[in-house]
Design a protein around this motif. Sequence first.
Motif, short mmCIF file in Angstrom:
data_model
loop_
_atom_site.label_atom_id
_atom_site.label_comp_id
_atom_site.label_asym_id
_atom_site.label_seq_id
_atom_site.Cartn_x
_atom_site.Cartn_y
_atom_site.Cartn_z
N CYS B 23 24.32 -19.70 53.74
CA CYS B 23 23.34 -19.27 52.73
C CYS B 23 23.60 -20.01 51.42
CB CYS B 23 23.42 -17.77 52.49
SG CYS B 23 22.79 -16.79 53.86
N THR B 24 22.52 -20.33 50.73
CA THR B 24 22.63 -20.89 49.39
C THR B 24 21.88 -19.99 48.43
OG1 THR B 24 20.65 -22.26 49.70
CG2 THR B 24 22.77 -23.26 50.24
N TYR B 25 22.33 -19.96 47.19
CA TYR B 25 21.67 -19.13 46.19
C TYR B 25 21.39 -19.97 44.96
CZ TYR B 25 26.47 -18.65 44.34
OH TYR B 25 27.72 -18.89 43.85
N SER B 26 20.46 -19.51 44.15
CA SER B 26 20.00 -20.34 43.03
C SER B 26 20.61 -19.95 41.68
CB SER B 26 18.48 -20.28 42.94
OG SER B 26 18.05 -18.94 42.71
N ASP B 27 20.93 -18.68 41.49
CA ASP B 27 21.37 -18.21 40.18
C ASP B 27 22.90 -18.23 40.09
OD1 ASP B 27 21.89 -16.81 37.78
OD2 ASP B 27 20.04 -15.66 38.00
N SER B 28 23.43 -19.07 39.23
CA SER B 28 24.88 -19.19 39.11
C SER B 28 25.54 -17.92 38.58
CB SER B 28 25.24 -20.37 38.21
OG SER B 28 24.62 -20.21 36.94
#
Lengths: 114, 113
Positions: B23-28
Amino acid sequence: ETGVTQTPRHLVMGMTNKKSLKCEQHLGHNAMYWYKQSAKKPLELMFVYSLEERVENNSVPSRFSPECPNSSHLFLHLHTLQPEDSALYLCASSQDWGLYNEQFFGPGTRLTVL
Amino acid sequence: GENVEQHPSTLSVQEGDSAVIKCTYSDSASNYFPWYKQELGKRPQLIIDIRSNVGEKKDQRIAVTLNKTAKHFSLHITETQPEDSAVYFCAASISNAGNMLTFGGGTRLMVKP
């Protein structure tokens, strides 16, 4: 009953009907959630209640109206729905609204809008 | 807002093999990453989670790794068994957004005996 229960388990309704989904949690939790689960789409958070106050409304159409009369019960009132609203509606609860709280899900209500 | 991408959407493995879901996410600012398992016709259940101050966490045959720099995390299942067959969902949450989870699209894992 233990955990999170939902009624009815299946519901078929016409676009002009008014119906309600019910969720009850027997875990002593303070936060409750409504999710929509459609085929081939991520679980979508609809509403969150913490201590009976709504803390999140994720841009949900007004034809969905939540109600949380106490910390154990959550309702989703439905009116003038569209066929694209057909989905599995999941209720969940967690001890608190804060981060790291595991969410416990109910079995869901399978809704079909004709 | 946060966006979570999950791959693959389906995964078929032979019993005893390993399975990896990414999974990848956008909000650091995301700092909590749970994984839920949903067996056919049943409710999602939490199987493991990881917080942003940890790089890896294990629980028997399952493990989760987190790479904050790359903004991705993975679920690893070793010695798969037929009862591991289910849909797995990753999710991410931001500390200032309470317990609001953004879910990935799910991975249907099939373990062939």
